[in-house]
Structures are given as C-alpha cells and as structure tokens.
Design a protein around this motif. Structure first.
Motif, PDB file in Angstrom:
ATOM      1  N   GLY A 203       0.807  -1.223   0.000  1.00 20.90           N
ATOM      2  CA  GLY A 203       0.000   0.000   0.000  1.00 20.90           C
ATOM      3  C   GLY A 203       0.838   1.271   0.000  1.00 20.90           C
ATOM      4  N   TRP A 204       1.964   1.268   0.750  1.00 24.46           N
ATOM      5  CA  TRP A 204       2.832   2.443   0.815  1.00 24.46           C
ATOM      6  C   TRP A 204       3.512   2.730  -0.519  1.00 24.46           C
ATOM      7  CZ3 TRP A 204       7.929   1.977  -0.514  1.00 24.46           C
ATOM      8  CH2 TRP A 204       8.485   0.684  -0.522  1.00 24.46           C
ATOM      9  N   ARG A 205       3.584   1.724  -1.397  1.00 25.10           N
ATOM     10  CA  ARG A 205       4.282   1.893  -2.675  1.00 25.10           C
ATOM     11  C   ARG A 205       3.518   2.808  -3.641  1.00 25.10           C
ATOM     12  NH1 ARG A 205       8.139  -2.358  -2.738  1.00 25.10           N
ATOM     13  NH2 ARG A 205       7.631  -4.044  -1.275  1.00 25.10           N
ATOM     14  N   ILE A 206       2.206   2.825  -3.519  1.00 25.01           N
ATOM     15  CA  ILE A 206       1.381   3.578  -4.472  1.00 25.01           C
ATOM     16  C   ILE A 206       1.715   5.075  -4.455  1.00 25.01           C
ATOM     17  CG2 ILE A 206      -0.995   4.229  -5.073  1.00 25.01           C
ATOM     18  CD1 ILE A 206      -1.853   1.454  -4.097  1.00 25.01           C
ATOM     19  N   PRO A 207       1.834   5.735  -3.294  1.00 24.63           N
ATOM     20  CA  PRO A 207       2.225   7.155  -3.305  1.00 24.63           C
ATOM     21  C   PRO A 207       3.599   7.387  -3.926  1.00 24.63           C
ATOM     22  CG  PRO A 207       1.265   6.567  -1.190  1.00 24.63           C
ATOM     23  CD  PRO A 207       1.454   5.293  -1.940  1.00 24.63           C
ATOM     24  N   PHE A 208       4.538   6.441  -3.739  1.00 24.60           N
ATOM     25  CA  PHE A 208       5.849   6.594  -4.365  1.00 24.60           C
ATOM     26  C   PHE A 208       5.748   6.502  -5.886  1.00 24.60           C
ATOM     27  CE2 PHE A 208       7.392   6.035  -0.115  1.00 24.60           C
ATOM     28  CZ  PHE A 208       8.638   6.646  -0.101  1.00 24.60           C
ATOM     29  N   VAL A 209       4.939   5.572  -6.380  1.00 27.69           N
ATOM     30  CA  VAL A 209       4.709   5.482  -7.826  1.00 27.69           C
ATOM     31  C   VAL A 209       4.068   6.770  -8.326  1.00 27.69           C
ATOM     32  CG1 VAL A 209       3.444   4.266  -9.649  1.00 27.69           C
ATOM     33  CG2 VAL A 209       4.549   2.971  -7.816  1.00 27.69           C
ATOM     34  N   LEU A 210       3.112   7.292  -7.558  1.00 22.89           N
ATOM     35  CA  LEU A 210       2.470   8.554  -7.928  1.00 22.89           C
ATOM     36  C   LEU A 210       3.500   9.680  -8.002  1.00 22.89           C
ATOM     37  CD1 LEU A 210      -0.026  10.290  -8.465  1.00 22.89           C
ATOM     38  CD2 LEU A 210      -0.356  10.457  -5.982  1.00 22.89           C
ATOM     39  N   GLY A 211       4.419   9.736  -7.019  1.00 19.24           N
ATOM     40  CA  GLY A 211       5.468  10.754  -7.039  1.00 19.24           C
ATOM     41  C   GLY A 211       6.359  10.629  -8.262  1.00 19.24           C
ATOM     42  N   ALA A 212       6.677   9.386  -8.653  1.00 18.27           N
ATOM     43  CA  ALA A 212       7.508   9.152  -9.835  1.00 18.27           C
ATOM     44  C   ALA A 212       6.780   9.597 -11.103  1.00 18.27           C
ATOM     45  CB  ALA A 212       7.883   7.682  -9.918  1.00 18.27           C
ATOM     46  N   VAL A 213       5.490   9.301 -11.177  1.00 22.44           N
ATOM     47  CA  VAL A 213       4.696   9.705 -12.348  1.00 22.44           C
ATOM     48  C   VAL A 213       4.636  11.223 -12.452  1.00 22.44           C
ATOM     49  CG1 VAL A 213       2.374   9.705 -13.344  1.00 22.44           C
ATOM     50  CG2 VAL A 213       3.330   7.591 -12.421  1.00 22.44           C
TER      51      VAL A 213
END
Length: 452
Positions: A203-213
């Motif tokens: 679940g914590w990975r999704i905000p990091f992916v969002l930041g990368a996008v």
C-alpha cells in the motif's frame, strides 16, 4: 503604413511569445517545488509507519530511532550536494537542461524506492538500499529548484518578481496537504496491522509510484513547454568570444570570490537564521510540541497541520507581494524581530497554557504565518543577490548549505536545557533565529529594483 503595421504585428507576436514562455517557466517552477516537497514528505508521512518492513525485528527503541532518522537525514545531506552540482550545470549549460536532468533523476529514484523488497526478502540490504536511494534522491531534489527557480525569476517582470517568488514557494504547503490526503486515502483503503498487512506490503508503494509519475510529467513539461532563460542565453552569447581559459572556468570559482563571495556569505548568515525558525515550526512543532507536549491525537495533529498549511499557501503569496511593495530587505528586517518577540510569545503560550483544540489551531496558524512569512520573499531575494553567471549556483548553495547548522536544533535545545526549562528552549531558539535572520538581511542591500 503597411510596413509599420507589419512591424506592429511582429512586435505583438514577439510579446505574446515572451508572455507564454514566462507563464510556462513560472508554472514549471511552482510544480517543481510542489513535486520536490511531495517527494520530501513521502518517507515522513507514508513510510514512517512501516519502516519495520526494511529493518531487522526485535530492535531496541534507541536503534529504531537511529535507523529511522538516517532515512530522513541522508536526504537532507544530499540536497546541498545536488544544489551545488546542478547549480553549476544550470549556470554552464542552461537552467532548462538542469531542471530536466534533476526532475528525471528524482522520478527514477522514487520509482526504484517503490520497488524495494523488504527485510524478509534480502535482509539488512533492504534498509541500506533505502538509505542510499534517499541520499541520491536528495541530490536530485536539491537540483530540482536550482534550475527551475532562477529560470522563472529571470523570466518574471521586475514588478512581479515578489508575487512569482511567493507563488513558487506556495508549492510547499500545497504538497504537504496533498501528501497527507493521499496518505489518509491509503490508510483507509489498505489496512495497516503489522509488516504482513496490505499497507506494509504494497500500500505504501502507491504514493511513491504517484510521485515518480508526477516527476515524469514535469520532465516532459520542461521538454515540450519551457524555453531556456532569455537572460541566460543573452549572457552566454555575450561571453562567446572570451578565451578558452575563461570559458572553462567553473561558476563555483566566481561564486566564492569578490562581490559574489560577499553576497553568498550574507545569504548564508540570513538563511541560517530563517532555517532555524522554519525548523522549529515545520519539524519541532508537530512532533515535539503537538504530539509529545500537548498530547494531541493523530487526527487532531493532522487536522491542525492541514488547516495551517492551507493558510500558508496564501500567506506565502501575500508575503511575496508585501516584500515587493516595501522592499525585501526591509521585510526581513521587520519580520526578524517580530518572529523573535510575537512569534516566540505565541510559541510560549502554545507550550505552557491549557488551551482548547480550536485555540490551538488558531494560534498555530498565526504562529506559522508569522514565523514562515520570510519564505514568501526568500526565493526572489536570493536570486536577485547574484549575477547571471553564478545565479543558479549561488541560489542553490545559499538556499541549501545554510540548512545544515539549523538542522541540529534538537542538540541546541538539549544544551540550553542546562540553563532553562526544556519547554523554553524552542522559544529561545526562535528568538535567536529571528535575530540572526534580520542581521543577515541588514548585511546586504535592497534588491527589488535590481536589473538582471
């Protein structure tokens, strides 16, 4: 008459082109600050509850604290390095290219963090990879504003620089509100209950992916929409005929001597003071005061900070406009003593008087507005303190290097506690920081009428 009309059309088209470039550069700088701070707060807000995912089990409380702090400290240490590296790139090969390189870099690093396996998969290597990636991330983040902000300020009209500087830095509170909303959504959708729970596993990975996008989209925006600084290009063209030795000279060598060297020293003194006051509000107040001293619940702290940062978005813009009207130097010289008196008084009340939650929220908002208002002027002011040849390097180094000494505020509080109650130590530091900031500002000239 036809020739005159044609000339008018060409002139009008040129003005429209410059205006479009100006808007794109300013929007790019705002979103660069926004995404920069979004990425900075990712580990603070999103990763803090699941750091055990990367660490060995059964650690002592002291060791857990040390390992947790390293994740954040390494990012902080990387920022001055990045500011220096990308500042020189921005001064040598262009503000636009430096922005594209840095934004692309922290986008890739943020995505790599999202893909990290945990301790159960690769052991302690997981934790050290996290620390290493956050350090490299800090380098790219330090370069993010070093090219983007000088580019935007150089495109701004002289009478609008104050507003532009305040608008750019308003990306900071906007990012804080956004990352907290994202985190709240993640906590609601993905339960957190130990390292095997859905949030801890992925679940914590999704905000990091969002930041990368977001970083990837910003890089594409700079590639397709943002033009290189006309002022930088003009300065580069003027020096095209210089000797090879002069052309190869690094911006850093020019920055450290003569007028630029004196400007850098003055900026470092001023920023040391204002970073100290900023850290008291943005770091100590939520963790040390609202949580440990006032014992607010997680929801109450989040509510208080969300309202405060919403207000700060507008107060930064207002500060920039006030600094434009009365002068940057005068603004700092007035606000420094106000921080040391009114700000310190409000902090004392907050720490020592029994208050209701609405009163705590109101005082926190007023305190944050007063203490952090210099930041609405700082971006514009530091850029105005340096000539075009070293502007990006001077801005990056002056803005980032000055954060190091104030970052050890907790040690200063501990030392001061030998002479006064611990609750008074942040009040004392707020006084010291405000006065140092004012003294640093008085060491330099007024800049609002400076021509680039």
């Amino acid at each position: 008459m036809k020739t005159l009309a044609a000339t008018d059309v060409v002139q009008h088209e040129r003005e429209e082109s410059i205006e479009a470039k100006r808007r794109n550069a300013i929007k790019g700088a705002f979103f660069s600050e926004y995404i920069d701070m979004f990425d900075i707060y990712l580990p603070v807000v999103v990763l803090s509850p699941v750091l055990a995912f990367f660490q060995p089990p059964h650690l002592s409380a002291g060791m857990e604290t040390i390992l947790a702090s390293l994740v954040f400290i390494t990012t902080l240490l990387g920022r001055p390095v990045g500011a220096l590296i990308f500042g020189m790139i921005a001064d040598r090969v262009g503000r636009r290219k430096a922005s594209i390189y840095s934004v692309s870099g922290f986008g890739v690093i943020t995505l790599l963090i999202a893909l990290l396996p945990g301790y159960e998969s690769i052991g302690i290597t997981s934790y050290w990879l996290l620390v290493l990636l956050r350090f490299v991330d800090g380098i790219f983040l330090g370069g993010g504003y070093t090219g983007a902000m000088p580019l935007a300020i150089e495109y701004s009209k002289k009478h609008q620089r104050g507003f532009v500087g305040g608008f750019i830095i308003a990306g900071f509170p906007a990012a804080y509100v956004s990352i907290n909303l994202v985190a709240m959504l993640m906590f609601a959708v993905f339960p957190l209950n130990g390292i095997h729970s859905p949030y801890a596993q992925w679940g914590w990975r999704i905000p990091f992916v969002l930041g990368a996008v977001l970083a990837g989209l910003l890089a594409l925006y700079y590639v397709h929409k943002v033009a290189e600084s006309e002022i930088w290009k003009s300065e580069t063209a003027d020096k095209a005929g210089e000797s090879a030795v002069q052309a190869e000279k690094l911006p850093l060598s020019d920055l450290l001597r003569g007028k630029s060297g004196r400007s850098l020293l003055q900026v470092l003194v001023m920023m040391t003071g204002f970073w100290l006051t900023q850290n008291i509000i943005t770091i100590f107040l939520p963790t040390g005061l609202l949580f440990k001293t006032l014992h607010l619940t997680g929801f109450q702290i989040t509510l208080t900070l969300m309202i405060t940062y919403f207000v700060l978005f507008f107060s930064y813009i207002a500060s920039g406009m006030i600094g434009q009207r009365i002068g940057r130097r005068r603004f700092f010289a007035i606000l420094g003593p106000v921080i040391a008196t009114v700000g310190a008084g409000l902090l004392y009340v907050l720490a020592n008087v029994d208050l209701t939650l609405p009163a705590i929220i109101a005082i926190t908002c007023v305190l944050a507005v007063i203490v952090t208002s210099p930041w609405g002027v700082i971006v514009t002011y530091i850029n105005e303190r340096f000539v075009t040849d070293v502007r990006a390097t001077g801005f990056g180094v002056g803005f980032s290097l000055s954060v190091i000494i104030p970052s050890f505020y907790a040690f200063y509080m501990n030392a001061l506690s030998a002479f006064m109650p611990l609750r008074l130590t942040p009040v004392a530091l707020l006084c010291v920081g405000g006065l140092i900031g004012a003294i640093g500002a008085l060491m330099g000239p007024e800049t609002k009428d400076v021509d680039f």
